[in-house]
Write a protein that holds these residues in place. Structure first.
Motif, PDB file in Angstrom:
ATOM      1  N   ASN A  99       0.815  -1.230   0.000  1.00 36.75           N
ATOM      2  CA  ASN A  99       0.000   0.000   0.000  1.00 36.75           C
ATOM      3  C   ASN A  99       0.843   1.271   0.000  1.00 36.75           C
ATOM      4  O   ASN A  99       0.318   2.354  -0.202  1.00 36.75           O
ATOM      5  CB  ASN A  99      -0.911   0.056   1.236  1.00 36.75           C
ATOM      6  CG  ASN A  99      -2.122  -0.852   1.115  1.00 36.75           C
ATOM      7  OD1 ASN A  99      -2.462  -1.280   0.023  1.00 36.75           O
ATOM      8  ND2 ASN A  99      -2.762  -1.131   2.241  1.00 36.75           N
ATOM      9  N   HIS A 103      -1.307   3.773  -5.828  1.00 40.75           N
ATOM     10  CA  HIS A 103      -2.204   2.809  -6.489  1.00 40.75           C
ATOM     11  C   HIS A 103      -3.647   3.305  -6.424  1.00 40.75           C
ATOM     12  O   HIS A 103      -3.958   4.280  -5.728  1.00 40.75           O
ATOM     13  CB  HIS A 103      -2.120   1.439  -5.806  1.00 40.75           C
ATOM     14  CG  HIS A 103      -2.582   1.440  -4.379  1.00 40.75           C
ATOM     15  ND1 HIS A 103      -1.817   1.925  -3.332  1.00 40.75           N
ATOM     16  CD2 HIS A 103      -3.743   1.022  -3.811  1.00 40.75           C
ATOM     17  CE1 HIS A 103      -2.484   1.805  -2.200  1.00 40.75           C
ATOM     18  NE2 HIS A 103      -3.667   1.264  -2.461  1.00 40.75           N
ATOM     19  N   ASP A 105      -7.517   1.376  -5.819  1.00 41.27           N
ATOM     20  CA  ASP A 105      -7.943   0.080  -5.270  1.00 41.27           C
ATOM     21  C   ASP A 105      -8.651  -0.797  -6.299  1.00 41.27           C
ATOM     22  O   ASP A 105      -9.503  -0.330  -7.063  1.00 41.27           O
ATOM     23  CB  ASP A 105      -8.843   0.302  -4.045  1.00 41.27           C
ATOM     24  CG  ASP A 105      -8.055   0.852  -2.862  1.00 41.27           C
ATOM     25  OD1 ASP A 105      -6.838   0.582  -2.764  1.00 41.27           O
ATOM     26  OD2 ASP A 105      -8.658   1.552  -2.014  1.00 41.27           O
ATOM     27  N   HIS A 254      -3.634   6.810  -4.377  1.00 32.42           N
ATOM     28  CA  HIS A 254      -3.302   7.009  -2.967  1.00 32.42           C
ATOM     29  C   HIS A 254      -2.193   6.059  -2.552  1.00 32.42           C
ATOM     30  O   HIS A 254      -1.894   5.084  -3.254  1.00 32.42           O
ATOM     31  CB  HIS A 254      -4.541   6.801  -2.075  1.00 32.42           C
ATOM     32  CG  HIS A 254      -5.078   5.404  -2.116  1.00 32.42           C
ATOM     33  ND1 HIS A 254      -5.871   4.940  -3.145  1.00 32.42           N
ATOM     34  CD2 HIS A 254      -4.931   4.347  -1.272  1.00 32.42           C
ATOM     35  CE1 HIS A 254      -6.193   3.682  -2.927  1.00 32.42           C
ATOM     36  NE2 HIS A 254      -5.623   3.280  -1.794  1.00 32.42           N
TER      37      HIS A 254
END
Ligand code: OGA
Ligand code: MN
Length: 284
Positions: A99, A103, A105, A254
């Motif tokens: 994370n 990226h 989601d 994010h």
């Protein structure tokens, strides 16, 4: 009392106050939905939603994704079920460390996500912020030659690719069945289904552009990512427990910021499904 929406000084994001998300009424919803479309990211400080209230809020945006084992909300936490801190080389910590790369989601599954809700429960003393970037504003700022060059390009979004690139093993993705069959192929430019605004739609899962060799493809995607993820197109939020954020995965990127993994960090994530008509991959 009317809802207060305070835009950040970046091209994305607004802070929303004077609203209680646990008792949101239908008359307030259009204000929030409009702000979501305009700013892409909304931060609601001090909400302290319980599990049900978070799900009810997320449901306002659409149907929820089942993330793991029938759960719609999942802990994004560096502790196991016994409350022990995870080791850096553990399977779950590898997911979390992924994370930390920019990226959007669920771009690595054929139906990508519409939005995500994330709430803060335990936060480290330092680091562990979340940062968002604005590929809509990046598209607006692109030169005409680059726009033309990428207009008809697409890229494969693969979780195997993105985790392998940071040294994590195939097993992470295999365990979730992420790459049975061909990974989703998605245009580099996504037109938002509601606002009609074009945005670059890439991120760490995007690797191979058909018709390019891999180094050439990575070079172009890296250049675009560097262009997107710079001021004034980024915004970072330093969490206080009780804060809630919702963002539009169709047009923002994010990432989590690093922190000392010997400290606890516990967030709760709920993900809203994309619409079949607009979030399905080209080959899905
Ligand atoms: C996520 C995510 C970032 C963070 O939950 O999808 O990328 O800061 N989280 O935990
Ligand atoms: Mn994420």
């Amino acid at each position: 009392m009317s809802i207060t929406i305070t835009p950040t000084s970046a091209t994305l994001g607004a802070i929303v106050t004077d609203v209680n998300l646990s008792a949101l009424d239908d008359a307030q919803w259009p204000t929030i939905e409009d702000a979501f479309h305009q700013y892409g990211l909304l931060i609601f400080p001090g909400q302290h939603l319980d599990g049900q209230a978070q799900i009810a809020f997320a449901r306002r945006f659409g149907d929820l994704e089942i993330l793991v084992e029938d759960m719609t909300s999942i802990p994004v936490s560096n502790k196991d079920e016994e409350g022990e801190l995870l080791e850096d080389d553990s399977f779950r910590m590898q997911l979390l460390m992924g994370n930390e790369g920019w990226h959007t989601d669920s771009s690595y599954v054929h139906l990508a996500a519409k939005a995500s809700v994330l709430s803060a429960h335990v936060v480290p003393k330092q680091g562990g912020e979340t940062e968002w970037a604005d590929p809509r504003a990046a598209y607006d700022a692109l030169d005409e030659a680059t726009r033309k060059r990428i207009a008809d390009l697409a890229a494969y979004h693969s979780y195997f690719y993105s985790q392998a690139k940071i040294g994590h093993k195939v097993a992470v993705g295999e365990a979730y069945g992420f790459f049975e069959g061909e990974p989703p192929l998605r245009p580099l430019i996504k037109v938002h289904p509601v606002t009609g605004r074009p945005a670059l739609y890439i991120g760490r899962h995007a690797g191979q552009i058909p018709g390019f060799d891999l180094p050439e493809s990575e070079k172009l995607l890296d250049e675009l990512m560097t262009f997107i993820c710079q001021p004034p197109r980024t915004f970072m939020h330093r969490w206080t427990p009780g804060d809630v954020a919702v963002w539009d995965n169709r047009c923002l990127l994010h990432r989590a910021r690093p922190y000392d993994h010997r400290e606890e960090r516990e967030m709760i994530h709920t993900r809203i499904k994309g619409e079949v008509a607009s979030e399905t991959s080209l080959n899905g």
